[in-house]
Design an enzyme around this catalytic site. Structure first.
Site, PDB file in Angstrom:
ATOM      1  CG  HIS A  99      -2.022  -1.025   1.106  1.00 46.02           C
ATOM      2  ND1 HIS A  99      -2.730  -1.474   2.197  1.00 46.02           N
ATOM      3  CD2 HIS A  99      -2.483  -1.743   0.049  1.00 46.02           C
ATOM      4  CE1 HIS A  99      -3.594  -2.402   1.803  1.00 46.02           C
ATOM      5  NE2 HIS A  99      -3.448  -2.582   0.498  1.00 46.02           N
ATOM      6  N   GLY A 125      -1.555  -9.728  12.353  1.00 45.44           N
ATOM      7  CA  GLY A 125      -2.225  -8.459  12.663  1.00 45.44           C
ATOM      8  C   GLY A 125      -2.961  -7.822  11.506  1.00 45.44           C
TER       9      GLY A 125
HETATM   10  N1  APR Z   1      -1.260  -7.817  17.912  1.00 48.82           N
HETATM   11  C1  APR Z   1      -1.765  -8.570  16.896  1.00 48.82           C
HETATM   12  N2  APR Z   1      -2.883  -8.244  16.206  1.00 48.82           N
HETATM   13  C2  APR Z   1      -3.502  -7.104  16.562  1.00 48.82           C
HETATM   14  C3  APR Z   1      -3.039  -6.264  17.615  1.00 48.82           C
HETATM   15  C4  APR Z   1      -1.857  -6.665  18.298  1.00 48.82           C
HETATM   16  N3  APR Z   1      -1.335  -5.945  19.299  1.00 48.82           N
HETATM   17  N4  APR Z   1      -3.890  -5.205  17.714  1.00 48.82           N
HETATM   18  C5  APR Z   1      -4.832  -5.367  16.762  1.00 48.82           C
HETATM   19  N5  APR Z   1      -4.617  -6.508  16.080  1.00 48.82           N
HETATM   20  C6  APR Z   1      -5.357  -7.058  14.937  1.00 48.82           C
HETATM   21  C7  APR Z   1      -6.850  -6.815  14.988  1.00 48.82           C
HETATM   22  O1  APR Z   1      -7.503  -7.881  15.656  1.00 48.82           O
HETATM   23  C8  APR Z   1      -7.205  -6.793  13.488  1.00 48.82           C
HETATM   24  O2  APR Z   1      -7.463  -8.110  13.009  1.00 48.82           O
HETATM   25  O3  APR Z   1      -4.898  -6.367  13.804  1.00 48.82           O
HETATM   26  C9  APR Z   1      -5.925  -6.284  12.820  1.00 48.82           C
HETATM   27  C10 APR Z   1      -6.028  -4.852  12.354  1.00 48.82           C
HETATM   28  O4  APR Z   1      -6.997  -4.808  11.337  1.00 48.82           O
HETATM   29  P1  APR Z   1      -7.212  -3.442  10.547  1.00 48.82           P
HETATM   30  O5  APR Z   1      -7.279  -2.330  11.505  1.00 48.82           O
HETATM   31  O6  APR Z   1      -8.333  -3.671   9.583  1.00 48.82           O
HETATM   32  O7  APR Z   1      -5.833  -3.253   9.721  1.00 48.82           O
HETATM   33  P2  APR Z   1      -5.409  -3.982   8.378  1.00 48.82           P
HETATM   34  O8  APR Z   1      -5.882  -5.381   8.325  1.00 48.82           O
HETATM   35  O9  APR Z   1      -3.939  -3.756   8.240  1.00 48.82           O
HETATM   36  O10 APR Z   1      -6.186  -3.109   7.258  1.00 48.82           O
HETATM   37  C11 APR Z   1      -5.901  -3.406   5.910  1.00 48.82           C
HETATM   38  O11 APR Z   1      -7.192  -1.482   5.244  1.00 48.82           O
HETATM   39  O12 APR Z   1      -7.814   0.727   5.509  1.00 48.82           O
HETATM   40  C12 APR Z   1      -7.001  -0.125   4.811  1.00 48.82           C
HETATM   41  O13 APR Z   1      -5.024   0.549   3.769  1.00 48.82           O
HETATM   42  C13 APR Z   1      -5.558   0.206   5.018  1.00 48.82           C
HETATM   43  O14 APR Z   1      -3.683  -1.301   4.937  1.00 48.82           O
HETATM   44  C14 APR Z   1      -4.952  -1.083   5.537  1.00 48.82           C
HETATM   45  C15 APR Z   1      -5.946  -2.131   5.112  1.00 48.82           C
END
Ligand code: APR
Length: 244
Positions: A119, A186
Site C-alpha cells: 500500500h 495483525g
Molecule cells: N497484535 C496482533 N494483532 C492485533 C493487535 C496486536 N497488538 N492489535 C490489533 N490486532 C489485529 C486486529 O484484531 C485486526 O485483526 O490487527 C488487525 C487490524 O486490522 P485493521 O485495523 O483492519 O488493519 P489492516 O488489516 O492492516 O487493514 C488493511 O485497510 O484501511 C485499509 O489501507 C488500510 O492497509 C490497511 C488495510
C-alpha cells in the site's frame, strides 16, 4: 496455545523461506492506531472522505489532516519486538519475504530487507505538479503542504479508489503462490487484493499461520491468539529449539 507455538515453530524452521503478510496489528504496540479494531482510525474518520483519491483530488487537506502529524513525526515511531523478530528470522533464512499493508515504514526501520510495501509508504511524498520528491519528516508546513513550485504534495500511499503499484502486486502474488508457509500477522484480512493473498497461498499448498488478538482468517492451519510482540518473541524462542 503451547501446541500452536510448537507446531508453528516446527513448520517455520523446517519449511524455511516463509512469506509474511502483515497488517496494522503488528504496529499497534508501536503506538500506531489500527483501522478497524477498537479505537481504530476508521472509527473516527470515514475512509471514503479522509482516505479516498476522489476526495483527495478535490480537497487534499482531508488526507493530510489524518496523516500530516505522522509524517512530520516520522522518526518518533519505532519498530517493536515483533518487527525485530522478523528481522532475525530473515537473517536466519526462515523468512524470505515480508508483504506489508502498513504504510508506517517500520519493517524497513527495523532492518528487514525483503519488504513489499503493497500500500506504499508515508516515507516518500511527491509533488503532483512537478514530481519533486520529499522524504518524511521533511515536508513544508500546511494542510495540505505545497511544493516550492506551488503544487500539492501527496504521500506515496495507495488511497481507496487507487490501484496498487502493479509491480508490488505481481511480486506479492508470486510470493504467495510459491511459499510453503504464510505467516499472517495483525490483519483483519478485509481489504482486497491484499486480503486474497493468504487464500492464494493456501490454494497453492501453503500452510497458514495466523498471529492476531482475534480470529480474522478462518482457513488458518495454526492460530496464535496473542499480541504480536508477545507471540513473535515466544515464536522466535520456540524456533531456536528447532535450529541446530
Ligand atoms: N497484535 C496482533 N494483532 C492485533 C493487535 C496486536 N497488538 N492489535 C490489533 N490486532 C489485529 C486486529 O484484531 C485486526 O485483526 O490487527 C488487525 C487490524 O486490522 P485493521 O485495523 O483492519 O488493519 P489492516 O488489516 O492492516 O487493514 C488493511 O485497510 O484501511 C485499509 O489501507 C488500510 O492497509 C490497511 C488495510
Amino acid at each position: 496455545m503451547e501446541a500452536a507455538y510448537r507446531e508453528a515453530a516446527r513448520q517455520l524452521a523446517q519449511q524455511k523461506r516463509c512469506v509474511v503478510l502483515s497488517g496494522a496489528g503488528i504496529s499497534a504496540e508501536s503506538g500506531i492506531p489500527t483501522f478497524r479494531s477498537k479505537g481504530g482510525l476508521w472509527e473516527k474518520y470515514d475512509p471514503a472522505v479522509y482516505a479516498s483519491i476522489e476526495v483527495f483530488r478535490k480537497d487534499p487537506s482531508k488526507y493530510w489532516q489524518i496523516r500530516g502529524d505522522f509524517i512530520r513525526d516520522y522518526n518518533r515511531y519505532q519498530p517493536n519486538a515483533a518487527h525485530r523478530a522478523l528481522v532475525e528470522l530473515e537473517q536466519a533464512g526462515i523468512v524470505r519475504q515480508i508483504i506489508t499493508q502498513n504504510i508506517d515504514g517500520l519493517h524497513r526501520k527495523a532492518g528487514s530487507r525483503q519488504v513489499i510495501e503493497i500500500h506504499g509508504s508515508l516515507r516518500e511524498i511527491t509533488c503532483l505538479q512537478c514530481g519533486k520528491q520529499y522524504l518524511a519528516p521533511n515536508v513544508p508546513d500546511g494542510t495540505p503542504p505545497h511544493c516550492d513550485c506551488g503544487g500539492v504534495l501527496k504521500p506515496n500511499t495507495v488511497l481507496f479508489g487507487e490501484s496498487l503499484p502493479p509491480q508490488a502486486l505481481d511480486s506479492a502474488s508470486r510470493e504467495a503462490q510459491t511459499c510453503k508457509t504464510m505467516l499472517v500477522i495483525g490483519t483483519s484480512a478485509v481489504v482486497y487484493p491484499a486480503a486474497a493473498l493468504p487464500s492464494l497461498a493456501k490454494q497453492h499448498g501453503a500452510r497458514i499461520i495466523e498471529v492476531n488478538i482475534e480470529r480474522a482468517f478462518p482457513d488458518a492451519d495454526v492460530v496464535i491468539l496473542e499480541k504480536a510482540t508477545v507471540a513473535m518473541t515466544r515464536l522466535l524462542e520456540e524456533i531456536r529449539t528447532f535450529i541446530v
